[in-house]
Design an enzyme around this catalytic site. Structure first.
Site, PDB file in Angstrom:
ATOM      1  N   LYS A 272     -42.036  12.208 -21.853  1.00  0.00           N
ATOM      2  CA  LYS A 272     -41.927  10.909 -22.548  1.00  0.00           C
ATOM      3  C   LYS A 272     -40.470  10.439 -22.567  1.00  0.00           C
ATOM      4  CE  LYS A 272     -41.264   9.400 -26.691  1.00  0.00           C
ATOM      5  NZ  LYS A 272     -40.532   8.162 -26.374  1.00  0.00           N
TER       6      LYS A 272
ATOM      7  N   GLY B  56     -31.673  14.058 -27.561  1.00  0.00           N
ATOM      8  CA  GLY B  56     -31.599  12.876 -28.417  1.00  0.00           C
ATOM      9  C   GLY B  56     -30.783  13.194 -29.654  1.00  0.00           C
TER      10      GLY B  56
ATOM     11  N   GLU C 226     -30.933  14.238 -35.817  1.00  0.00           N
ATOM     12  CA  GLU C 226     -31.946  13.985 -36.843  1.00  0.00           C
ATOM     13  C   GLU C 226     -33.364  14.179 -36.285  1.00  0.00           C
ATOM     14  OE1 GLU C 226     -31.563   9.994 -38.156  1.00  0.00           O
ATOM     15  OE2 GLU C 226     -33.196  10.218 -39.622  1.00  0.00           O
TER      16      GLU C 226
ATOM     17  N   GLY D 243     -34.093  15.811 -33.535  1.00  0.00           N
ATOM     18  CA  GLY D 243     -34.177  17.213 -33.114  1.00  0.00           C
ATOM     19  C   GLY D 243     -34.636  18.105 -34.259  1.00  0.00           C
TER      20      GLY D 243
ATOM     21  N   GLU E 175     -31.073  19.310 -26.972  1.00  0.00           N
ATOM     22  CA  GLU E 175     -29.750  18.798 -26.581  1.00  0.00           C
ATOM     23  C   GLU E 175     -29.474  17.617 -27.497  1.00  0.00           C
ATOM     24  OE1 GLU E 175     -27.754  20.065 -24.410  1.00  0.00           O
ATOM     25  OE2 GLU E 175     -29.090  21.462 -23.400  1.00  0.00           O
TER      26      GLU E 175
ATOM     27  N   GLU F 154     -21.430  10.395 -35.325  1.00  0.00           N
ATOM     28  CA  GLU F 154     -21.514  10.006 -33.914  1.00  0.00           C
ATOM     29  C   GLU F 154     -21.778   8.499 -33.829  1.00  0.00           C
ATOM     30  OE1 GLU F 154     -25.031  11.219 -31.675  1.00  0.00           O
ATOM     31  OE2 GLU F 154     -23.745  11.732 -29.987  1.00  0.00           O
TER      32      GLU F 154
HETATM   33  P1  NAD Z   1     -33.315   9.377 -30.409  1.00  0.00           P
HETATM   34  O1  NAD Z   1     -33.251  10.730 -31.068  1.00  0.00           O
HETATM   35  O2  NAD Z   1     -33.500   8.202 -31.259  1.00  0.00           O
HETATM   36  O3  NAD Z   1     -34.498   9.328 -29.332  1.00  0.00           O
HETATM   37  C1  NAD Z   1     -34.587  10.235 -28.268  1.00  0.00           C
HETATM   38  C2  NAD Z   1     -36.035  10.335 -27.834  1.00  0.00           C
HETATM   39  O4  NAD Z   1     -36.804  10.864 -28.907  1.00  0.00           O
HETATM   40  C3  NAD Z   1     -36.709   9.021 -27.458  1.00  0.00           C
HETATM   41  O5  NAD Z   1     -37.584   9.241 -26.363  1.00  0.00           O
HETATM   42  C4  NAD Z   1     -37.504   8.679 -28.707  1.00  0.00           C
HETATM   43  O6  NAD Z   1     -38.635   7.877 -28.436  1.00  0.00           O
HETATM   44  C5  NAD Z   1     -37.932  10.048 -29.175  1.00  0.00           C
HETATM   45  N1  NAD Z   1     -38.216  10.156 -30.612  1.00  0.00           N
HETATM   46  C6  NAD Z   1     -37.775   9.348 -31.610  1.00  0.00           C
HETATM   47  N2  NAD Z   1     -38.290   9.765 -32.798  1.00  0.00           N
HETATM   48  C7  NAD Z   1     -39.046  10.852 -32.535  1.00  0.00           C
HETATM   49  C8  NAD Z   1     -39.820  11.740 -33.340  1.00  0.00           C
HETATM   50  N3  NAD Z   1     -39.912  11.581 -34.659  1.00  0.00           N
HETATM   51  N4  NAD Z   1     -40.464  12.781 -32.755  1.00  0.00           N
HETATM   52  C9  NAD Z   1     -40.360  12.976 -31.415  1.00  0.00           C
HETATM   53  N5  NAD Z   1     -39.655  12.155 -30.598  1.00  0.00           N
HETATM   54  C10 NAD Z   1     -38.997  11.115 -31.147  1.00  0.00           C
HETATM   55  O7  NAD Z   1     -31.978   9.299 -29.525  1.00  0.00           O
HETATM   56  P2  NAD Z   1     -31.468   8.077 -28.645  1.00  0.00           P
HETATM   57  O8  NAD Z   1     -30.966   7.034 -29.573  1.00  0.00           O
HETATM   58  O9  NAD Z   1     -32.486   7.709 -27.619  1.00  0.00           O
HETATM   59  O10 NAD Z   1     -30.239   8.775 -27.868  1.00  0.00           O
HETATM   60  C11 NAD Z   1     -29.003   8.960 -28.428  1.00  0.00           C
HETATM   61  C12 NAD Z   1     -28.812  10.382 -28.923  1.00  0.00           C
HETATM   62  O11 NAD Z   1     -29.067  11.311 -27.856  1.00  0.00           O
HETATM   63  C13 NAD Z   1     -27.386  10.648 -29.342  1.00  0.00           C
HETATM   64  O12 NAD Z   1     -27.389  11.361 -30.559  1.00  0.00           O
HETATM   65  C14 NAD Z   1     -26.839  11.520 -28.214  1.00  0.00           C
HETATM   66  O13 NAD Z   1     -25.774  12.350 -28.578  1.00  0.00           O
HETATM   67  C15 NAD Z   1     -28.043  12.301 -27.826  1.00  0.00           C
HETATM   68  N6  NAD Z   1     -27.887  12.852 -26.452  1.00  0.00           N
HETATM   69  C16 NAD Z   1     -27.616  14.201 -26.311  1.00  0.00           C
HETATM   70  C17 NAD Z   1     -27.420  14.740 -25.038  1.00  0.00           C
HETATM   71  C18 NAD Z   1     -27.081  16.202 -24.851  1.00  0.00           C
HETATM   72  O14 NAD Z   1     -27.123  16.673 -23.726  1.00  0.00           O
HETATM   73  N7  NAD Z   1     -26.754  16.940 -25.898  1.00  0.00           N
HETATM   74  C19 NAD Z   1     -27.518  13.915 -23.918  1.00  0.00           C
HETATM   75  C20 NAD Z   1     -27.811  12.559 -24.100  1.00  0.00           C
HETATM   76  C21 NAD Z   1     -27.989  12.036 -25.382  1.00  0.00           C
END
Ligand code: NAD
Length: 493
Positions: free
Chosen positions: A178, A231, A234, A236, A253, A387
C-alpha cells in the site's frame, strides 16, 4: 482521463469501494489522474491472494533462485526501459526535480539487479557443535517469512517501494503493498511491470487508499506474517501495537531530526554545499535530512553567510524544468511546514532567509516554500526538536567536541548524522558517538543499495537495503542432524 486500478490476485481491478482518489500535481494544484480506492474487502481479497500464493500454490516461494533471479532481472530491465516516463511521473506526482527522480529510478533498477544476484550467493551456516546426545551436525537455512504487508510514504514513492519489494520478492515472499495516497502513480507503473515480467499470480498485490483504514487492516490481520512500514514515528507506533495481535514480524523506517556537525577545521565551502544537499535535496522531504546544523562557534558567521547566499540563489519551479527545488508534496504539507516556520519565529529563532511560500510566476498556484534557515536556535525550540520534513534548517553552536556530541544526540530520533572536519581522528571519534544508523564524514546523504539503512531510537526497527535488507524478509531455521542414528540408551528401560 484514464482511471488507474489496483492489482489483486494477478488482475487489475477497480475494486469494490466505488470511490476515486484524485491525484494532484503539486506544481499547480490541478488534478492530473484518478485512482480507484480500495475497500477493506479489497484488502482482505489481496491478503487471501497472497496467502494462497504463499501457502498453497507456492509457485514463487518454491521457484529456484536462478529462475527467481531471472524474473527480478527482467523487472530491472523493464524499469530501465521505462525510466524516462517513470521519472517524469514521479517528478509530477511528488514535486521533486526531474534529475532527482531520474536518480531514484536508476537506483531502483540497480536494487533489483543487486537482489537478483544476492539470492544466488551461498547462504546459511554450518556449526561445529558439541552434544551429550552423540555426534551432531548443525546448520542453518534462510526461508521467506510468508505473507508480507508493506506500507510506504510519499517522499520517495518509487524508491521506498523498491527498497521493500525487491528484497521481499528476492526472498520468495508474497506481498500486499500500500503506497501513500498522495503519490501512487509510479507504484502503479511498477506493478504493470511486475505483470509484464511474469510474477506468478497472487504473489504481489497492490491496494490503495487511506492508511487509517486499509493500513490498519494490514497491520492487524492475523493472516499477515510480517509488516514493514516507512513513514512517521506516530503511525509506526500504531502499527507496532496492531501487529502485536499475532506477533507479526515488523520493520519500521521512521522519522528523523538528524545532526550535521561542522568543526572549525572543515573545508567550509565543501561543508556549505553538502549542508545544502543535506537539507534542500528533495525539498527537505527526506527522513535522513540534516535538519540540525551544529557548528563550531568560531566559524558560524562565515558559514551562515555563505549558506544563506547559496540558499537565496536557489531556483524554484516546475520539477520537469529541473529547478533546484520543486513544490512540496501537497497543500496540507506546505501548510504544516509554514506553521513550523511561524513557530520558529515566535520562539525567538533568527530567520536568516526564506521563511515563506514562494509564489512567483508559474509557481503561484503550487505548493512552494523558499529554502529557510533559522539561526540562534536552542535545544528547547520546537523547530529543533520536531521533524519538519521541509526545506527548513536550524543552526546551533558549540565550543567543545563533547558539547557537539551532546547536542547531536539530544533528540528522540537516531536515523542519520554527519561530521565535517579534516582531523581524521576527531571525525572517527565523533561519528562513533553519534547514536544513529546512517552516518557520513565530510559528506551528507549519499545512499547505496549495498549498505544497510535504518535508525536507532525512535527512528525505527530493522534495516533496509544490503544483505540486512534481505535478511529482514527471511526467517532463519536451525537444522540439527544426528550423525549416529540408532538407540541412544539414555533411559534405563
Ligand atoms: P505517514 O506516517 O503519514 O504515512 C506513511 C504511510 O502510512 C502512508 O501510506 C499512509 O497511508 C499510511 N498510514 C497512515 N496512517 C496509518 C495507520 N494508522 N495505519 C497504517 N498505515 C497508515 O508518513 P508520510 O507523511 O507519508 O511520510 C513522512 C514520514 O515518513 C516522515 O516522518 C519521514 O521521516 C518518514 N520517512 C522515513 C524514512 C526512513 O527510511 N526512515 C524514509 C522516508 C520517509
Amino acid at each position: 482521463m484514464e482511471i488507474k486500478k489496483m492489482f489483486i490476485d494477478g488482475e487489475q481491478t477497480e475494486g469494490t469501494s466505488g470511490k476515486l482518489i484524485k491525484v494532484i500535481n503539486p506544481t499547480n494544484g490541478e488534478v492530473f489522474a484518478e485512482v480507484h480506492e480500495s475497500s477493506i474487502e479489497d484488502v482482505r481479497k489481496a491478503i487471501s491472494a497472497a496467502k494462497k500464493s504463499f501457502y498453497e500454490t507456492r509457485e514463487w516461494r518454491d521457484m529456484d533462485s536462478q529462475q527467481r533471479g531471472d524474473i527480478l532481472l527482467k523487472i530491472a530491465d523493464l524499469i530501465a526501459d521505462n525510466a524516462a516516463e517513470l521519472a517524469k511521473i514521479e517528478a509530477m506526482d511528488n514535486g521533486k526535480p526531474l534529475r532527482e527522480a531520474e536518480g531514484d529510478i536508476d537506483d531502483g533498477v540497480h536494487a533489483f539487479r543487486y537482489y537478483a544476484s544476492l539470492i544466488k550467493v551461498p547462504y546459511g551456516g554450518v556449526y561445529d557443535v558439541n552434544s551429550n546426545f552423540g555426534k551432531m551436525h548443525s546448520y542453518t537455512v534462510h526461508e521467506p517469512v510468508g505473507v508480507c504487508a508493506q506500507i510506504t510514504p510519499w517522499n520517495y514513492p518509487f524508491l521506498m517501494a523498491i527498497w521493500k519489494l525487491a528484497p521481499a520478492l528476492a526472498a520468495g515472499n508474497s506481498i500486499i503493498f500500500k503506497p501513500s495516497s498522495s503519490t501512487m502513480l509510479s507504484t502503479i507503473m511498477l506493478f504493470d511491470i511486475f505483470e509484464k515480467a511474469g510474477l506468478p499470480k497472487g504473489c504481489v498485490n497492490l491496494v490503495m487508499g487511506p492508511g487509517s483504514t486499509l493500513g490498519e487492516e494490514l497491520a492487524a490481520s492475523e493472516d499477515v506474517d510480517m509488516i514493514t512500514f516507512t513513514g512517521s514515528t506516530e503511525v509506526g507506533q500504531k502499527i507496532m501495537r496492531l501487529a502485536a495481535g499475532n506477533v507479526k514480524k515488523i520493520g519500521l523506517e521512521l522519522g528523523g531530526k538528524s545532526p550535521n556537525v561542522i568543526f572549525a577545521d572543515a573545508d567550509i565551502d565543501g561543508a556549505v554545499e553538502w549542508a545544502m544537499i543535506g537539507i534542500f535535496f528533495n525539498q527537505g522531504e527526506v527522513c535522513s535530512a540534516g535538519s540540525r546544523i551544529i557548528i563550531e562557534e568560531s566559524i558560524k558567521e562565515e558559514f551562515v553567510k555563505k549558506l544563506a547566499a547559496k540558499a537565496n540563489a536557489m531556483t524554484l519551479g516546475n520539477p520537469l524544468d529541473n529547478p533546484d527545488m520543486g513544490p512540496l508534496v501537497s497543500k496540507s504539507h506546505m501548510e504544516r511546514v509554514l506553521k513550523y516556520i511561524e513557530i520558529g519565529k515566535k520562539e525567538g529563532a533568527t530567520l536568516i532567509c526564506g521563511g515563506e511560500r514562494y509564489t512567483e510566476g508559474e509557481c503561484a498556484k503550487g505548493y512552494f516554500v523558499r529554502p529557510t534557515i533559522f539561526d540562534d536556535c536552542t535545544k528547547d525550540m520546537t523547530i529543533v526538536k520536531e521533524e519538519i520534513f521541509g526545506p527548513v534548517v536550524t543552526i546551533q553552536t558549540f565550543t567543545s567536541e563533547q558539547e557537539a556530541i551532546n547536542m547531536a544526540n539530544d533528540t528522540i530520533y537516531g536515523l542519520a548524522g554527519a561530521v565535517f572536519t579534516l582531523d581524521i581522528a576527531r571525525a572517527i571519534r565523533v561519528i562513533k558517538e553519534i547514536r544513529a544508523g546512517i552516518t557520513w564524514i565530510n559528506c551528507y546523504n549519499p545512499t547505496f543499495n549495498e549498505a544497510p539503512w535504518g535508525g536507532y531510537k525512535m527512528s525505527g526497527i530493522g534495516r533496509e537495503l544490503g544483505i540486512h535488507g534481505l535478511e529482514e524478509y527471511q526467517e532463519v531455521k536451525q537444522i540439527n542432524i544426528n550423525l549416529t542414528p540408532g538407540v541412544l540408551g539414555w533411559y534405563a528401560n
